[in-house]
Design a protein around this motif. Sequence first.
Motif, PDB file in Angstrom:
ATOM      1  N   UNK A  64     -11.903 -48.321  19.513  1.00  0.00           N
ATOM      2  CA  UNK A  64     -12.265 -49.567  18.824  1.00  0.00           C
ATOM      3  C   UNK A  64     -11.816 -50.793  19.614  1.00  0.00           C
ATOM      4  N   UNK A  65     -10.593 -50.758  20.155  1.00  0.00           N
ATOM      5  CA  UNK A  65     -10.066 -51.910  20.887  1.00  0.00           C
ATOM      6  C   UNK A  65     -10.962 -52.262  22.077  1.00  0.00           C
ATOM      7  N   UNK A  66     -11.428 -51.232  22.785  1.00  0.00           N
ATOM      8  CA  UNK A  66     -12.323 -51.465  23.925  1.00  0.00           C
ATOM      9  C   UNK A  66     -13.637 -52.079  23.452  1.00  0.00           C
ATOM     10  N   UNK A  67     -14.177 -51.564  22.362  1.00  0.00           N
ATOM     11  CA  UNK A  67     -15.456 -52.081  21.864  1.00  0.00           C
ATOM     12  C   UNK A  67     -15.314 -53.497  21.315  1.00  0.00           C
ATOM     13  N   UNK A  68     -14.172 -53.813  20.723  1.00  0.00           N
ATOM     14  CA  UNK A  68     -13.944 -55.187  20.268  1.00  0.00           C
ATOM     15  C   UNK A  68     -13.953 -56.150  21.453  1.00  0.00           C
ATOM     16  N   UNK A  71     -17.499 -56.604  22.533  1.00  0.00           N
ATOM     17  CA  UNK A  71     -18.313 -57.329  21.548  1.00  0.00           C
ATOM     18  C   UNK A  71     -17.909 -58.794  21.413  1.00  0.00           C
ATOM     19  N   UNK A  72     -16.890 -59.199  22.159  1.00  0.00           N
ATOM     20  CA  UNK A  72     -16.514 -60.604  22.156  1.00  0.00           C
ATOM     21  C   UNK A  72     -15.656 -61.042  20.991  1.00  0.00           C
ATOM     22  N   UNK A  73     -14.842 -60.130  20.434  1.00  0.00           N
ATOM     23  CA  UNK A  73     -13.886 -60.557  19.410  1.00  0.00           C
ATOM     24  C   UNK A  73     -12.929 -61.568  20.048  1.00  0.00           C
ATOM     25  N   UNK A  74     -12.505 -62.588  19.303  1.00  0.00           N
ATOM     26  CA  UNK A  74     -11.750 -63.706  19.899  1.00  0.00           C
ATOM     27  C   UNK A  74     -10.265 -63.416  20.119  1.00  0.00           C
ATOM     28  N   UNK A  80      -5.637 -57.098  21.935  1.00  0.00           N
ATOM     29  CA  UNK A  80      -6.425 -55.969  21.441  1.00  0.00           C
ATOM     30  C   UNK A  80      -5.731 -54.641  21.689  1.00  0.00           C
ATOM     31  N   UNK A  81      -5.050 -54.530  22.805  1.00  0.00           N
ATOM     32  CA  UNK A  81      -4.402 -53.249  23.079  1.00  0.00           C
ATOM     33  C   UNK A  81      -3.083 -53.065  22.336  1.00  0.00           C
ATOM     34  N   UNK A  82      -2.617 -54.128  21.647  1.00  0.00           N
ATOM     35  CA  UNK A  82      -1.515 -53.888  20.704  1.00  0.00           C
ATOM     36  C   UNK A  82      -1.986 -52.992  19.564  1.00  0.00           C
TER      37      UNK A  82
END
Length: 340
Positions: A64-68, A71-74, A80-82
């Motif tokens: 999920x973190x990679x896909x976020x 997908x341009x999550x801010x 994200x990797x936390x």
Amino acid sequence: MNATTTATQGTAKHGGSAADIADWRPEDNAFWEGTGKKVAYRNLWISIPALLCGFAVWGMWGIIAVQMLNLGFPFTQDELFTLTAIAGIAGATMRIPASFLIRLAGGRNTIFLTTSMLLAPAIGTGIVLQHKDWPLWAFQLMALWSGVGGGNFASSMSNISGFFPKRLQGTALGLNAGLGNFGVTTMQIVIPLVMTVPLLGAFGGEPMTLLKDSGWIFGKIAAGTPTWVQNAGFAWVFSLVPLGALCWFGMNNLRTVSPNSGSPVVAFAKITYLYTLAFVPTIFMLWLYLPKPTGLGLLSMWVAIPLDVVLALLVMKLAAFGEMKAGVAKQFAIFKDKHT
């Protein structure tokens, strides 16, 4: 004596349900061939997919973190990797209380409730992933909650070992752990599939668009592909609901292993109590470790992880009750060994 008779005896002696087995003698070959084998393998075949789903929900934040990010999550890459780190440390910490659950609460009660608990992070993850504008802590909370899936390994293994004679315990535990670990591979195949196949987008919500190329084990997913990232969480509901029913109606509590588990309500209260306690030191450690705005950013990883383990053990020692107290005392004896 058949399995029904055995279960009935358990009910009569302990006032439990028909799933409670009082007479369990796997080392008695006649008992094993006549009664035990069928019951033991039924519990094993239900345990394996339940554990598989536990691993899948626990490990899903790695995908999920990679896909976020794609997908341009801010959020930054480090932020994200936390999410992956939080899920990992939470699952590892949850194994400490999970190792006591079978004796305290019974196998069927424990596997049913801890498998059903996975519905919360699965549904919650599906909800938060539909909102790019939500704060980072909402995603971190779901990652923390997913740690329940990692803790399930300890309770699942201790449950299955009690069903089999010693000569077959290695085989049973190998099947349970080995096939259960396929949850990681299953997750790596299922999540990209349900995120990108239009027909499976019917799970709910609107699609987002990949800003960067992504990929999975069968090839590349090109930028511009419509992506239902929320299905990374929602997809597991379709297996967890029937699995919960299978655990409840198909598994057993061995009263020879957990004689004082009490009614299901009492057993569920014990499980919830221990899991809640285990989350406390992890949340405290993460508050000290995670950078602002979620935490204080005071600790390095090399301090935070040992501190979490020490605090979890300390909480378990202070909170131990009944049979658990003796078990904790035995485990703490290792700290008197100079090699430890």
